[in-house]
Write an enzyme that holds these catalytic residues in place. Structure first.
Site, PDB file in Angstrom:
ATOM      1  N   LYS A  11       0.850  -1.206   0.000  1.00 50.80           N
ATOM      2  CA  LYS A  11       0.000   0.000   0.000  1.00 50.80           C
ATOM      3  C   LYS A  11       0.873   1.239   0.000  1.00 50.80           C
ATOM      4  CE  LYS A  11       0.844   1.423   4.407  1.00 50.80           C
ATOM      5  NZ  LYS A  11       1.681   2.568   4.693  1.00 50.80           N
ATOM      6  N   ASP A 146      -2.328  -1.710   9.959  1.00 55.42           N
ATOM      7  CA  ASP A 146      -2.473  -1.739   8.493  1.00 55.42           C
ATOM      8  C   ASP A 146      -3.031  -3.069   7.975  1.00 55.42           C
ATOM      9  OD1 ASP A 146      -1.405   0.791   8.285  1.00 55.42           O
ATOM     10  OD2 ASP A 146       0.621   0.097   7.800  1.00 55.42           O
TER      11      ASP A 146
HETATM   12  O1  C5P Z   1      -0.147  -1.346  14.475  1.00 50.20           O
HETATM   13  P1  C5P Z   1       1.292  -1.619  14.184  1.00 50.20           P
HETATM   14  O2  C5P Z   1       1.835  -2.751  15.009  1.00 50.20           O
HETATM   15  O3  C5P Z   1       1.582  -1.793  12.732  1.00 50.20           O
HETATM   16  O4  C5P Z   1       2.085  -0.320  14.603  1.00 50.20           O
HETATM   17  C1  C5P Z   1       3.494  -0.301  14.713  1.00 50.20           C
HETATM   18  C2  C5P Z   1       3.906   0.891  15.523  1.00 50.20           C
HETATM   19  O5  C5P Z   1       3.676   2.101  14.787  1.00 50.20           O
HETATM   20  C3  C5P Z   1       3.143   1.088  16.841  1.00 50.20           C
HETATM   21  O6  C5P Z   1       3.718   0.350  17.872  1.00 50.20           O
HETATM   22  C4  C5P Z   1       3.286   2.587  17.061  1.00 50.20           C
HETATM   23  O7  C5P Z   1       4.574   2.898  17.575  1.00 50.20           O
HETATM   24  C5  C5P Z   1       3.240   3.143  15.646  1.00 50.20           C
HETATM   25  N1  C5P Z   1       1.868   3.547  15.268  1.00 50.20           N
HETATM   26  C6  C5P Z   1       1.326   4.684  15.858  1.00 50.20           C
HETATM   27  N2  C5P Z   1       0.052   5.071  15.521  1.00 50.20           N
HETATM   28  C7  C5P Z   1      -0.668   4.367  14.621  1.00 50.20           C
HETATM   29  C8  C5P Z   1      -0.130   3.210  14.004  1.00 50.20           C
HETATM   30  C9  C5P Z   1       1.150   2.833  14.356  1.00 50.20           C
HETATM   31  O8  C5P Z   1       1.972   5.351  16.684  1.00 50.20           O
HETATM   32  N3  C5P Z   1      -1.896   4.784  14.323  1.00 50.20           N
END
Ligand code: C5P
Length: 310
Positions: A11, A146
């Site tokens: 993406k 995501d």
């Molecule tokens: O959700 P995911 O595990 O992919 O997110 C990875 C990291 O990216 C989270 O631990 C956070 O530090 C950051 N993140 C964030 N806000 C979001 C998505 C991700 O701060 N909306």
């Protein structure tokens, strides 16, 4: 039973507005996702042994940097689908990478989404028990911000931490050149850097997706879309990886309508008027920028994670 393969697509965020840090450690987002036609292939094979994931292997682009244990989101995705049902098989998972790792293109999330679909199909054939779309989406939300988008694909607005999705009926093909970097960036570090830059600047104003949304709904041409692309994570990604500025400059002067950092970077995406220009822009960036591992062209929107017909 024979192996089941699913594709998970990359993406790009056409707009990515980042709000303040929430109490749960995530940031409130307002983003417009678009899936691209570059993908990873995830193959799930039932094998002999106690139920659950037995082994995960990875090949292809940047495979060395991808974990092969339970920290891989695809492993956890398969476990969620298999759950603690009785009669579930043991499975091996193989991932063939085409999406750069730690590149801001949701490669790990795409693998998880493809693993959800492939494991659900294995389970359906072996036990006769299917997984509903609602169950798969719930698993996707539990796996990462995501993963729901990569499960569904297309063009969607994402709010919350990115997992609350609204479909945007925007099907016009967009042409991209992509520049994959040699070194990845850590998503949490890019978010932390944005927070620190905002404290320094004394403001948390986040980007707005409404103009781009209106243009996409009106099926606007690439020249009208280009100035509306935005990414609040672009500035912190450039702070952490200053060489990106030169890559963006070279792509734009080679004919791209706009260059943006993809998600948390460091992949750079260049929106181009057509496929020929996208190839020229990719060639110019590959020739001029030594931080680049490779360039590619892509079109969007692409579908979500989907089974490869057997
Ligand atoms: O959700 P995911 O595990 O992919 O997110 C990875 C990291 O990216 C989270 O631990 C956070 O530090 C950051 N993140 C964030 N806000 C979001 C998505 C991700 O701060 N909306």
């Amino acid at each position: 039973m024979s192996p089941v393969t699913a594709l998970g697509h990359a993406k790009i965020n056409l707009a990515l507005g980042v709000g303040p840090l929430r109490a749960d450690g995530f940031h409130e987002l307002d983003t417009i996702f678009q899936s691209l036609d570059i993908h990873d292939r995830v193959t799930v094979t039932p094998v002999d042994g106690p139920p659950g994931v037995r082994r995960l292997t990875v090949a292809g682009l940047g495979a060395d940097a991808v974990p092969t244990d339970r920290t891989n989101l695809a492993w956890r995705a398969a476990e969620l689908v298999l759950g603690d049902l009785t009669g579930v098989p043991a499975v091996d998972i193989h991932i063939e990478k085409g999406i750069p790792t730690a590149g801001g293109m949701a490669g790990g999330s795409a693998d998880a989404a493809a693993a959800l679909r492939a494991t659900a199909e294995v389970l359906r054939v072996v036990t006769g028990t299917g997984s509903s779309e609602a169950q798969l989406l719930e698993h996707a939300r539990a796996l990462g911000s995501d993963v729901p988008f990569t499960l569904l694909g297309g063009t969607r607005r994402g709010t919350g931490r990115g997992e609350l999705l609204e479909e945007i009926p925007a099907t016009r093909t967009r042409h991209w050149a992509l520049a994959f970097n040699r070194r990845g960036l850590s998503t949490p570090e890019v978010f932390r850097t944005l927070d620190a830059m905002r404290v320094g600047a004394g403001c948390v104003a986040s980007g707005d997706t409404s103009e781009l949304l209106a243009a996409l709904l009106a099926d606007a041409g690439p020249e009208e879309i280009a100035p509306l692309l935005s990414n609040d994570l672009g500035a912190p990604a450039l702070r952490l990886s200053p060489g990106l500025a030169e890559i963006l400059r070279v792509g734009e002067s080679a004919g791209a309508l706009a260059g943006i950092v993809s998600g948390s970077g460091p992949t750079c995406g260049f929106l181009c008027a057509d496929a020929v220009t996208a190839r020229e822009v990719g060639g110019a960036v590959a020739g001029a920028c030594c931080d680049i591992r490779m360039t590619a062209t892509a079109t969007g929107p692409a579908p979500g994670a989907q089974l490869v017909p057997r």
